[in-house]
Design an enzyme around this catalytic site. Structure first.
Site, PDB file in Angstrom:
ATOM      1  N   HIS A 212     -12.196  -3.718   3.103  1.00 27.77           N
ATOM      2  CA  HIS A 212     -10.786  -3.435   3.257  1.00 27.77           C
ATOM      3  C   HIS A 212     -10.419  -3.372   4.525  1.00 27.77           C
ATOM      4  O   HIS A 212      -9.973  -3.904   5.418  1.00 27.77           O
ATOM      5  CB  HIS A 212     -10.183  -2.619   2.229  1.00 27.77           C
TER       6      HIS A 212
ATOM      7  N   HIS B 208      -6.506  -3.367   9.381  1.00 25.40           N
ATOM      8  CA  HIS B 208      -7.837  -4.163   9.294  1.00 25.40           C
ATOM      9  C   HIS B 208      -8.313  -4.593  10.422  1.00 25.40           C
ATOM     10  O   HIS B 208      -8.901  -5.626  10.590  1.00 25.40           O
ATOM     11  CB  HIS B 208      -7.576  -5.463   8.353  1.00 25.40           C
TER      12      HIS B 208
ATOM     13  N   GLU C 159       0.834  -1.339   0.050  1.00 21.61           N
ATOM     14  CA  GLU C 159      -0.160  -0.125  -0.010  1.00 21.61           C
ATOM     15  C   GLU C 159       0.902   1.307   0.046  1.00 21.61           C
ATOM     16  O   GLU C 159       0.383   2.344   0.450  1.00 21.61           O
ATOM     17  CB  GLU C 159      -0.961  -0.096   1.173  1.00 21.61           C
TER      18      GLU C 159
ATOM     19  N   HIS D 268      -2.506   2.281   8.690  1.00 21.07           N
ATOM     20  CA  HIS D 268      -3.403   1.550   8.071  1.00 21.07           C
ATOM     21  C   HIS D 268      -3.746   0.047   8.803  1.00 21.07           C
ATOM     22  O   HIS D 268      -2.690  -0.763   8.971  1.00 21.07           O
ATOM     23  CB  HIS D 268      -2.986   1.208   6.555  1.00 21.07           C
TER      24      HIS D 268
ATOM     25  N   TYR E  65     -18.774  11.933  21.060  1.00 19.18           N
ATOM     26  CA  TYR E  65     -17.875  13.116  20.921  1.00 19.18           C
ATOM     27  C   TYR E  65     -16.338  12.731  20.634  1.00 19.18           C
ATOM     28  O   TYR E  65     -15.687  13.344  20.094  1.00 19.18           O
ATOM     29  CB  TYR E  65     -17.990  14.093  22.091  1.00 19.18           C
TER      30      TYR E  65
ATOM     31  N   TYR F 171      -4.287  18.328  19.113  1.00 23.88           N
ATOM     32  CA  TYR F 171      -4.504  16.873  19.219  1.00 23.88           C
ATOM     33  C   TYR F 171      -3.491  16.682  20.412  1.00 23.88           C
ATOM     34  O   TYR F 171      -3.819  15.836  21.117  1.00 23.88           O
ATOM     35  CB  TYR F 171      -4.405  16.402  18.019  1.00 23.88           C
TER      36      TYR F 171
HETATM   37 ZN   LIG Z   1      -4.941  -3.144   3.974  1.00 23.57          ZN
END
Ligand SMILES: [Zn+2]
Length: 217
Positions: free
Chosen positions: A157, A97, A76, A95, A116, A211
């Site tokens: 995905h 799953h 990816e 990323h 929230y 953040y």
């Molecule tokens: Zn993936």
């Protein structure tokens, strides 16, 4: 960014292992990257996270070009390159799953702003249409779905979470899975979530502010 490459490599390994230990990266899925001058560092393809070492990470140029030799980058890498190109404030990408958020994505469902804490993601989390893994189409969908957000679901995905640091991207990825769990519980109970108004969401996002200084109450 004041961290050295070595620190960033160790950080990517630590974050990858934490996500794997928490069950968010089943069967070697997912990938983690961090921006460095001229490109980014990314987890390699096919190495179990428990065996991952800082030296295994692959450094790519911003166009995806790699030095010869070494391990293959995650399949990816195009998605990571496209996000870094479009989002200058993003310094790290996770990323996953992760099971519950991925389940929602398999039904084509995003996550509405019923709690929230979704403000960590910048608002309602979109689910973008399916595209084959590793493709430019998937990369474009991810960039589009991340517009104004720190997280997106990719249909059939998984999840992409971004942040100004590895710690931030990691926290967003965990929160997406937490919100997905709550949302699935609501749906399983046949309950309709009460959605927060745009005004309230804007207030929470403003309260969160930077953040990095978030106070988790
Ligand atoms: Zn993936």
């Amino acid at each position: 960014m004041n961290q050295t490459h070595d620190e960033l490599r160790r950080g990517i390994v630590a974050v990858s292992r934490q996500l794997d230990d928490a069950g968010l990266m089943p069967n070697k899925s997912g990938n983690v990257s961090c921006r460095v001058p001229g490109g980014f560092l990314i987890t390699p393809s096919g190495v179990p996270y428990r065996q991952l070492e800082p030296g295994d990470l692959v450094q790519l140029g911003s166009d995806g070009s790699a030095a010869s030799g070494g391990l293959r980058p995650s399949s990816e890498w195009r998605m990571h390159a496209a996000i870094y190109a479009q989002r200058p404030e993003v310094s790290a990408i996770v990323h996953t799953h992760s099971p519950r958020a991925t389940a929602l994505s398999c039904a084509g469902l995003g996550i509405p702003p019923f709690h929230y804490m979704i403000a960590l993601a910048g608002g309602a989390i979109r689910c973008m249409p399916y595209a084959t893994f590793g493709t430019d189409e998937l990369a474009a969908n991810a960039v589009c779905g991340l517009d104004g957000r720190r997280a997106v679901l990719l249909a059939n995905h998984g999840v992409v979470a971004v942040g100004a640091s590895l710690r931030e991207a990691h926290s967003v990825a965990f929160e997406v899975e937490n919100l997905a769990t709550q949302y699935l519980e609501l749906r399983a109970a046949g309950l309709e979530p009460v959605v927060l108004s745009d005004e309230e969401l804007a207030k929470v996002i403003s309260k969160f502010g930077d953040y990095g200084r978030i106070d988790r109450t």
